[in-house]
Scaffold this active site. Structure first.
Site, PDB file in Angstrom:
ATOM      1  N   VAL A   1      12.879  -5.124   5.460  1.00  0.00           N
ATOM      2  CA  VAL A   1      13.649  -4.717   4.122  1.00  0.00           C
ATOM      3  C   VAL A   1      15.289  -5.257   4.664  1.00  0.00           C
ATOM      4  CG1 VAL A   1      13.865  -3.178   2.794  1.00  0.00           C
ATOM      5  CG2 VAL A   1      11.542  -3.082   3.810  1.00  0.00           C
TER       6      VAL A   1
ATOM      7  N   LYS B   1       0.831  11.632   2.216  1.00  0.00           N
ATOM      8  CA  LYS B   1       1.305  10.850   3.106  1.00  0.00           C
ATOM      9  C   LYS B   1      -0.148  10.621   4.376  1.00  0.00           C
ATOM     10  CE  LYS B   1       4.704   7.597   4.522  1.00  0.00           C
ATOM     11  NZ  LYS B   1       5.343   7.093   3.253  1.00  0.00           N
TER      12      LYS B   1
ATOM     13  N   GLY C   1      14.759  -4.555  10.129  1.00  0.00           N
ATOM     14  CA  GLY C   1      13.699  -5.216  10.009  1.00  0.00           C
ATOM     15  C   GLY C   1      12.860  -5.873   8.987  1.00  0.00           C
TER      16      GLY C   1
END
Length: 353
Positions: free
Chosen positions: A176, A72, A174
């Site tokens: 998704v 990440k 959002g």
């Protein structure tokens, strides 16, 4: 899980903004994970986030059967700092320099605060970024495939594809969350959505959805709760107030700690591990960009999340454990065996959609 392999943080030479990359594991292949662009109150908070998220990516890739490890990255501008387009570009280029220094052991994708256009900026420095715009030869946003994967997990948890009349609360409207809301509404569900951005309310209601204030959404009476925003929303305090038998959603790191899974189980609430339910985006993207599969073949791979979740739930029932314990055990077996073939990067050419 093992300890992290690497964590590097530094200030960009162009922008002075702190960026960082954490690699949790490369046991199965190059570490993949999104690039999160957001201000943090402290450097320690940013470091904690990148470490948690990278570890979750290791589990996500392992359970999904991908030949990639977990990583990440975080870009952490100072709170309150407003970046001009030119300054934002400088920050991204600084971050791309850091990614390039890893030589392909970390591959970046979009995350909170970044999108396909940002990945294209990273590509100016190195090849180690995916999900660039479709116009540039990438797969673009992974929001749609992520939602497909969540719906597959939901089918497994419900034991049916029929959501007619079920009340579904989606916390986070959002990209998704909007995909999920549209699909579930079309399937006959009573969909309630919430978001910290009140400007989204009018659009949601115009789609026939019910709006709820964010502070109330998690504790509404529902057949299904879908966390689709930030992590850390399921704490002992929140779990005690839940009024739903099922929680499944795409938000990363939903639990404040692993013990919350036991508390959910003790209350008779089925929780599908977030890194299992949210794997559709990474499955689709890497199937296409790393393996060269076409659109339909990649989506078929996303649909395998349904079988994975069904198997985990069956094992949890048979072993008197939780789905989280079974998912962690599966990830551990795959990491130990190294069963997935390592995938080279840069990717092979993709076939047309």
């Amino acid at each position: 899980m093992t300890a992290h392999e690497q964590l590097v943080a530094r200030r960009g030479r162009r922008s002075g903004v702190t960026t960082m990359v954490a690699i949790h594991s490369t046991a199965l292949g190059p570490a993949v994970g999104g690039c999160r662009f957001k201000p943090y109150a402290t450097l320690d908070e940013a470091v904690g986030d990148v470490l948690r998220l990278s570890e979750a990516m290791t589990a996500k890739c392992a359970v999904a059967g991908l030949a990639f490890g977990g990583g990440k990255s975080v870009i952490a501008p100072e709170p309150g700092r407003v970046l001009s387009p030119e300054e934002r570009r400088d920050v991204l280029l600084d971050h791309a320099d850091l990614i390039a220094d890893f030589g392909g052991t970390y591959l970046a994708g979009p995350d909170v605060g970044t999108g396909p256009a940002d990945m294209l900026v990273l590509r100016e420095v190195s090849a180690f970024a995916f999900c660039t715009p479709e116009s540039a030869g990438g797969t673009g946003s992974s929001s749609g495939p992520t939602a497909v994967g969540v719906l597959a997990a939901l089918r497994a948890a419900l034991g049916t594809a029929d959501v007619t009349g079920r009340r579904v609360v989606i916390s986070g409207y959002g990209s998704v969350g909007a995909h999920l809301a549209a699909s579930l509404h079309a399937g006959g569900a009573d969909v309630v959505v919430s978001d910290i951005d009140p400007a989204k309310r009018a659009g949601a209601e115009s789609q026939g959805l019910t709006w709820a204030e964010p502070e109330k959404a998690l504790t509404l009476t529902a057949d299904v709760l879908i966390p689709a925003a930030v992590g850390g929303v399921l704490s002992p305090e929140t779990v005690a107030r839940l009024d739903t038998p099922l929680v499944v959603g795409p938000a990363n790191n939903q639990l404040t700690d692993a013990g919350v899974a036991d508390e959910l189980a003790a209350r008779g609430i089925l929780w599908v591990p977030d890194y299992v339910a949210s794997a559709g985006g990474i499955l689709y993207t890497l199937s296409r960009e790393a393996e060269g599969l076409d659109h339909e073949a990649a989506l078929a791979r996303v649909e395998t999340i349904e079988r994975t979740v069904r198997d985990l739930l069956t094992a949890a029932k048979a072993n008197a454990t939780t789905p989280l314990q079974e998912a962690a055990a599966l990830a551990g077996r795959r990491l130990t065996s190294g069963a997935a073939p390592r995938t080279p990067w840069p990717p092979v050419p993709r076939t047309a959609a």
